[in-house]
Design a protein around this motif. Sequence first.
Motif, PDB file in Angstrom:
ATOM      1  N   GLY A 186      -6.722 -33.108  75.414  1.00 37.42           N
ATOM      2  CA  GLY A 186      -7.041 -33.189  74.223  1.00 37.42           C
ATOM      3  C   GLY A 186      -6.829 -34.567  73.478  1.00 37.42           C
ATOM      4  N   PHE A 187      -5.292 -35.055  74.086  1.00 34.33           N
ATOM      5  CA  PHE A 187      -5.066 -36.337  73.625  1.00 34.33           C
ATOM      6  C   PHE A 187      -5.854 -37.286  74.258  1.00 34.33           C
ATOM      7  CE2 PHE A 187      -1.158 -34.171  72.039  1.00 34.33           C
ATOM      8  CZ  PHE A 187      -0.973 -34.715  71.173  1.00 34.33           C
ATOM      9  N   ILE A 188      -6.131 -37.247  75.233  1.00 33.43           N
ATOM     10  CA  ILE A 188      -7.052 -38.192  76.293  1.00 33.43           C
ATOM     11  C   ILE A 188      -8.305 -38.266  75.543  1.00 33.43           C
ATOM     12  CG2 ILE A 188      -8.296 -38.698  78.430  1.00 33.43           C
ATOM     13  CD1 ILE A 188      -5.546 -37.754  79.887  1.00 33.43           C
ATOM     14  N   ALA A 189      -8.977 -37.175  75.254  1.00 33.04           N
ATOM     15  CA  ALA A 189     -10.306 -36.986  74.685  1.00 33.04           C
ATOM     16  C   ALA A 189     -10.444 -37.746  73.299  1.00 33.04           C
ATOM     17  CB  ALA A 189     -10.672 -35.584  74.469  1.00 33.04           C
ATOM     18  N   PHE A 190      -9.266 -37.740  72.468  1.00 38.50           N
ATOM     19  CA  PHE A 190      -9.111 -38.164  71.280  1.00 38.50           C
ATOM     20  C   PHE A 190      -8.859 -39.920  71.320  1.00 38.50           C
ATOM     21  CE2 PHE A 190      -9.037 -33.824  69.819  1.00 38.50           C
ATOM     22  CZ  PHE A 190      -9.981 -34.026  68.539  1.00 38.50           C
ATOM     23  N   GLY A 191      -8.639 -40.160  72.671  1.00 38.02           N
ATOM     24  CA  GLY A 191      -8.107 -41.752  72.963  1.00 38.02           C
ATOM     25  C   GLY A 191      -6.945 -42.004  72.484  1.00 38.02           C
ATOM     26  N   SER A 192      -5.871 -41.285  72.226  1.00 40.66           N
ATOM     27  CA  SER A 192      -4.479 -41.111  71.699  1.00 40.66           C
ATOM     28  C   SER A 192      -3.874 -42.157  72.877  1.00 40.66           C
ATOM     29  CB  SER A 192      -3.734 -39.836  71.388  1.00 40.66           C
ATOM     30  OG  SER A 192      -4.624 -39.302  70.677  1.00 40.66           O
ATOM     31  N   LYS A 193      -2.782 -43.087  72.317  1.00 45.87           N
ATOM     32  CA  LYS A 193      -2.061 -43.974  73.041  1.00 45.87           C
ATOM     33  C   LYS A 193      -1.011 -42.930  73.888  1.00 45.87           C
ATOM     34  CE  LYS A 193      -3.906 -47.946  72.128  1.00 45.87           C
ATOM     35  NZ  LYS A 193      -4.371 -48.901  72.967  1.00 45.87           N
ATOM     36  N   PRO A 194      -0.300 -43.270  75.242  1.00 46.27           N
ATOM     37  CA  PRO A 194       0.352 -42.468  75.822  1.00 46.27           C
ATOM     38  C   PRO A 194       1.698 -42.383  74.966  1.00 46.27           C
ATOM     39  CG  PRO A 194      -0.639 -44.030  77.157  1.00 46.27           C
ATOM     40  CD  PRO A 194      -1.264 -44.414  75.963  1.00 46.27           C
ATOM     41  N   TRP A 195       2.076 -43.458  74.371  1.00 49.19           N
ATOM     42  CA  TRP A 195       3.390 -43.301  73.724  1.00 49.19           C
ATOM     43  C   TRP A 195       3.283 -42.078  72.447  1.00 49.19           C
ATOM     44  CZ3 TRP A 195       3.997 -43.983  68.460  1.00 49.19           C
ATOM     45  CH2 TRP A 195       2.908 -45.000  67.788  1.00 49.19           C
ATOM     46  N   LEU A 196       2.479 -42.279  71.705  1.00 51.32           N
ATOM     47  CA  LEU A 196       1.971 -41.167  70.685  1.00 51.32           C
ATOM     48  C   LEU A 196       1.905 -39.796  71.325  1.00 51.32           C
ATOM     49  CD1 LEU A 196       1.508 -40.429  67.705  1.00 51.32           C
ATOM     50  CD2 LEU A 196      -0.931 -40.907  68.069  1.00 51.32           C
ATOM     51  N   HIS A 197       1.252 -39.588  72.214  1.00 52.39           N
ATOM     52  CA  HIS A 197       1.170 -38.484  73.131  1.00 52.39           C
ATOM     53  C   HIS A 197       2.608 -38.075  73.382  1.00 52.39           C
ATOM     54  CE1 HIS A 197      -0.418 -36.057  76.843  1.00 52.39           C
ATOM     55  NE2 HIS A 197       0.130 -35.329  75.942  1.00 52.39           N
ATOM     56  N   PHE A 198       3.311 -38.961  73.948  1.00 53.58           N
ATOM     57  CA  PHE A 198       4.573 -38.459  74.185  1.00 53.58           C
ATOM     58  C   PHE A 198       5.477 -38.151  73.175  1.00 53.58           C
ATOM     59  CE2 PHE A 198       3.936 -41.456  78.457  1.00 53.58           C
ATOM     60  CZ  PHE A 198       3.233 -40.509  78.891  1.00 53.58           C
ATOM     61  N   LEU A 199       5.479 -38.834  72.077  1.00 49.93           N
ATOM     62  CA  LEU A 199       6.135 -38.606  71.132  1.00 49.93           C
ATOM     63  C   LEU A 199       5.999 -37.149  70.512  1.00 49.93           C
ATOM     64  CD1 LEU A 199       8.186 -39.746  68.867  1.00 49.93           C
ATOM     65  CD2 LEU A 199       6.369 -40.486  67.880  1.00 49.93           C
TER      66      LEU A 199
END
Length: 423
Positions: A186-199
């Motif tokens: 889901g995070f990858i599909a929305f183009g989220s940065k890895p650091w935001l996903h990890f946070l």
Amino acid sequence: MPRLPFLNLRQPAVPVLWRTSRTDHTHDMKHMLTRKQALFRFRLAVSLFFFIQGMVFSTWTNRIPDLKSALHLSDAALGNVLFAIPVGQMTAMYLSAWLINRFGSRRMLTLASVLYPLCLLPPGLAGSAYALAAGLFCFGICGNLFNIAANTQGINVEHLYGRSIMASFHGLWSLGGFLGGVVSMGFIAFGSKPWLHFLVMAVASFLLANFIRRQLVHNDFRPKKPAEERAAQRPQGLGQRLRQVDGYVLLLGGMAFCAMVCEGCMYDWSGLYFKQVVQAPGKLVQLGFVICLCTMTIGRFIADGFVRRFGARMVVRCSGLLICLGMLTAVLLPDLLFASLGFLLVGFGISSTVPVCYSMAGRSQKMNPSTALATVSSVSYLGLLMGPPVIGHVSQAITLHWTFALISLFGLLIALGASRLRP
């Protein structure tokens, strides 16, 4: 109704909340119900910590391609960076055991549940390969502490239950890994940065851990053994320290290592195998991995029943044979149907080997439980983390098809090692 004693460090793990006579059946039922409730809360708490660990690890693995692209790393450079995780694991092996012996698994698991997700942030913010390697080194250290503390708690609960339940905890790890993969998609599909996903995952893990940490077992289980007085004496020299190493624990670590090599192979190379060797259609490239993950998860929830009925030695022997048979089926019959069937067998084979080895290590007659678990855990995780890069180098020389044939030998080694296990 008396206050439940989960917040009182001076209370025993499963206290008698009502003093009842044998003739007072009503009060006796209340006591038994309360004891069952306490055991259930212990088991649920430890299960959720395993779930958190699997979710965090899956979150990291699913963003590896994005970090590789962001830092413009080659395959070889990425492989070198990834070695920082097993280096951190090995560095912290006996440090984690000492901390758990000194402060208890409950405190260390609570601490690790905060540090381990937070250690996702440095890799997510890394601007160079060196910074990424440093972050992964810390990630490996905290992962080792989390893993040993969680398995020590699992040994505690298993001891209170008086039967094998360790495999179900590892089943929750697999479920956490599955959910972490879905959320990552889901995070990858929305183009989220890895650091935001990890946070986001770090905050979610912290909130869940903080909610359940009070339900953990306070006092770690230490099996009574005739050599306990000798083990309590602090060794003075290297020779004395080496003599205290339990060869039986090393055998368990070696078997868990073989199982983890096979598991890492499924995680990182099953999709490529289906693409290059099986030549599956584009939409079915991940079919083998999904089947293996599903059967591995199911196997971990049913393995405890087989251990209680047939014994750990028989279950581990059959697990090794299933891995070997499944791998050879996928190699000798590289068709979509038979390769899928082979990966199904591999998933069942992988499912119970590591949990059973952890459970048996916690009952070592020569080493205390946390040190034995640290040894088995660290050796086994080397297989998970170092196996995939080595498989890449071997496949470069003899093709991926025949590399999977070599991996089947690890299943055979597990089956042979099972004959040395104690009943």
